[in-house]
Design a protein around this motif. Structure first.
Motif, PDB file in Angstrom:
ATOM      1  N   ALA A 144      59.495  51.539  59.365  1.00  0.00           N
ATOM      2  CA  ALA A 144      59.690  51.756  57.930  1.00  0.00           C
ATOM      3  C   ALA A 144      58.376  52.134  57.251  1.00  0.00           C
ATOM      4  O   ALA A 144      58.334  53.027  56.388  1.00  0.00           O
ATOM      5  N   ALA A 145      57.283  51.462  57.658  1.00  0.00           N
ATOM      6  CA  ALA A 145      55.981  51.746  57.053  1.00  0.00           C
ATOM      7  C   ALA A 145      55.517  53.161  57.388  1.00  0.00           C
ATOM      8  O   ALA A 145      54.980  53.885  56.528  1.00  0.00           O
ATOM      9  N   LEU A 146      55.719  53.579  58.630  1.00  0.00           N
ATOM     10  CA  LEU A 146      55.307  54.927  59.037  1.00  0.00           C
ATOM     11  C   LEU A 146      56.163  55.991  58.361  1.00  0.00           C
ATOM     12  O   LEU A 146      55.672  57.074  58.009  1.00  0.00           O
ATOM     13  N   LEU A 147      57.449  55.680  58.177  1.00  0.00           N
ATOM     14  CA  LEU A 147      58.326  56.627  57.492  1.00  0.00           C
ATOM     15  C   LEU A 147      57.888  56.803  56.037  1.00  0.00           C
ATOM     16  O   LEU A 147      57.816  57.930  55.524  1.00  0.00           O
ATOM     17  N   ALA A 148      57.568  55.687  55.387  1.00  0.00           N
ATOM     18  CA  ALA A 148      57.095  55.755  54.001  1.00  0.00           C
ATOM     19  C   ALA A 148      55.760  56.487  53.922  1.00  0.00           C
ATOM     20  O   ALA A 148      55.515  57.272  52.992  1.00  0.00           O
ATOM     21  N   LEU A 149      54.901  56.250  54.912  1.00  0.00           N
ATOM     22  CA  LEU A 149      53.600  56.919  54.939  1.00  0.00           C
ATOM     23  C   LEU A 149      53.776  58.423  55.107  1.00  0.00           C
ATOM     24  O   LEU A 149      53.089  59.228  54.457  1.00  0.00           O
ATOM     25  N   SER A 150      54.712  58.802  55.970  1.00  0.00           N
ATOM     26  CA  SER A 150      54.959  60.224  56.210  1.00  0.00           C
ATOM     27  C   SER A 150      55.446  60.918  54.940  1.00  0.00           C
ATOM     28  O   SER A 150      55.049  62.048  54.642  1.00  0.00           O
ATOM     29  N   LEU A 179      46.481  55.090  51.610  1.00  0.00           N
ATOM     30  CA  LEU A 179      47.821  55.139  52.202  1.00  0.00           C
ATOM     31  C   LEU A 179      47.866  54.443  53.564  1.00  0.00           C
ATOM     32  O   LEU A 179      48.831  53.733  53.880  1.00  0.00           O
ATOM     33  N   VAL A 180      46.829  54.662  54.368  1.00  0.00           N
ATOM     34  CA  VAL A 180      46.791  54.028  55.699  1.00  0.00           C
ATOM     35  C   VAL A 180      46.712  52.508  55.561  1.00  0.00           C
ATOM     36  O   VAL A 180      47.393  51.760  56.281  1.00  0.00           O
ATOM     37  N   GLN A 181      45.896  52.041  54.636  1.00  0.00           N
ATOM     38  CA  GLN A 181      45.780  50.598  54.426  1.00  0.00           C
ATOM     39  C   GLN A 181      47.107  50.003  53.947  1.00  0.00           C
ATOM     40  O   GLN A 181      47.499  48.909  54.370  1.00  0.00           O
ATOM     41  N   ALA A 182      47.801  50.726  53.084  1.00  0.00           N
ATOM     42  CA  ALA A 182      49.106  50.254  52.605  1.00  0.00           C
ATOM     43  C   ALA A 182      50.103  50.188  53.756  1.00  0.00           C
ATOM     44  O   ALA A 182      50.896  49.240  53.864  1.00  0.00           O
ATOM     45  N   ALA A 183      50.060  51.191  54.631  1.00  0.00           N
ATOM     46  CA  ALA A 183      50.961  51.203  55.785  1.00  0.00           C
ATOM     47  C   ALA A 183      50.658  50.036  56.722  1.00  0.00           C
ATOM     48  O   ALA A 183      51.567  49.410  57.280  1.00  0.00           O
ATOM     49  N   GLN A 184      49.371  49.727  56.888  1.00  0.00           N
ATOM     50  CA  GLN A 184      48.988  48.589  57.729  1.00  0.00           C
ATOM     51  C   GLN A 184      49.512  47.274  57.145  1.00  0.00           C
ATOM     52  O   GLN A 184      49.999  46.412  57.880  1.00  0.00           O
ATOM     53  N   ARG A 185      49.402  47.134  55.837  1.00  0.00           N
ATOM     54  CA  ARG A 185      49.906  45.916  55.197  1.00  0.00           C
ATOM     55  C   ARG A 185      51.416  45.779  55.380  1.00  0.00           C
ATOM     56  O   ARG A 185      51.947  44.672  55.455  1.00  0.00           O
ATOM     57  N   VAL A 225      50.169  59.640  62.077  1.00  0.00           N
ATOM     58  CA  VAL A 225      51.053  60.231  61.068  1.00  0.00           C
ATOM     59  C   VAL A 225      50.247  61.073  60.077  1.00  0.00           C
ATOM     60  O   VAL A 225      50.681  62.151  59.647  1.00  0.00           O
ATOM     61  N   MET A 226      49.057  60.586  59.745  1.00  0.00           N
ATOM     62  CA  MET A 226      48.221  61.304  58.776  1.00  0.00           C
ATOM     63  C   MET A 226      47.477  62.471  59.407  1.00  0.00           C
ATOM     64  O   MET A 226      46.814  63.251  58.722  1.00  0.00           O
ATOM     65  N   GLY A 227      47.578  62.595  60.726  1.00  0.00           N
ATOM     66  CA  GLY A 227      46.928  63.704  61.410  1.00  0.00           C
ATOM     67  C   GLY A 227      45.426  63.558  61.489  1.00  0.00           C
ATOM     68  O   GLY A 227      44.700  64.566  61.499  1.00  0.00           O
ATOM     69  N   ILE A 228      44.950  62.313  61.527  1.00  0.00           N
ATOM     70  CA  ILE A 228      43.508  62.075  61.617  1.00  0.00           C
ATOM     71  C   ILE A 228      43.214  61.226  62.835  1.00  0.00           C
ATOM     72  O   ILE A 228      44.108  60.609  63.423  1.00  0.00           O
ATOM     73  N   ASN A 229      41.939  61.177  63.201  1.00  0.00           N
ATOM     74  CA  ASN A 229      41.499  60.404  64.351  1.00  0.00           C
ATOM     75  C   ASN A 229      41.080  59.009  63.900  1.00  0.00           C
ATOM     76  O   ASN A 229      40.474  58.852  62.841  1.00  0.00           O
TER      77      ASN A 229
END
Length: 203
Positions: free
Chosen positions: A145-151, A178-184, A195-199
């Protein structure tokens, strides 16, 4: 009305084996109310006397009455047991059988207690395994769910980096947020960065 102790004891003996007279029979014979006789019997039983509830054969006595006999005869030798049984219209073999039944009941109770402990331990282990599995599934669902929301929130963020361009400072700050929010919300850092396309190293 108060009755002499001698008469009371004599009546209690009539309630006991081998006579085992019933309360109604004694009430009619002695001219004493049944209520009084019931109270006497209750008091005598509290002192440990064996007074069957009704005129029955010894093998039909209650478990409590048989157990009381076993307790009374436990310290007796063979001669004392024989005399005790003659006085109460019993056979030594009956008392021995009741003793064996009591011992077997204790062994059965111990075996049942052991089986119960084993079953409870197995059930606790099963429940623990289920809880771990549910926790794992909950974490997986939360991450999905978090990754879907992040996407959905990403939009064009990270697009410059995918084209080989440097990410602007505002976009970088937005990505971090956004990444920190997804982690939470339960996402792992590596998955969120993917998902964000970063390393992860450049995050």
């Amino acid at each position: 009305m108060r009755y002499p102790a001698e008469r009371k004891e004599a009546i209690l003996k009539k309630m006991a084996p081998p006579m085992s007279m019933t309360i109604p029979e004694l009430a009619e014979q002695e001219g004493i109310t049944a209520t009084t006789l019931y109270n006497w019997r209750k008091q005598a039983r509290a002192r440990g006397q064996v007074l069957p509830s009704r005129s029955t054969q010894p093998d039909q006595w209650t478990s409590q009455e048989k157990f009381q006999i076993v307790l009374e005869t436990a310290p007796m030798n063979e001669a004392e047991l024989s005399a005790y049984c003659r006085e109460r219209g019993l056979y030594p073999e009956q008392v021995e059988a009741w003793w064996d039944a009591c011992m077997n009941a204790n062994e059965d109770a111990a075996a049942q207690a052991k089986q119960f402990r084993q079953a409870r331990k197995a059930e606790q282990k099963r429940l623990c395994k289920l809880e771990l599995e549910l926790h794992r599934k909950d974490k997986a669902l939360a991450e999905t769910a978090a990754l879907l929301a992040l996407s959905k929130s990403r939009g064009d963020l990270g697009h410059d980096q995918r084209r080989g361009l440097l990410t602007s400072l505002p976009d970088r700050q937005r990505i971090v947020t956004l990444v920190q929010a997804a982690q939470r919300d339960g996402a792992r850092l590596a998955k969120a960065c993917q998902v964000m396309g970063i390393n992860v190293r450049t995050y």
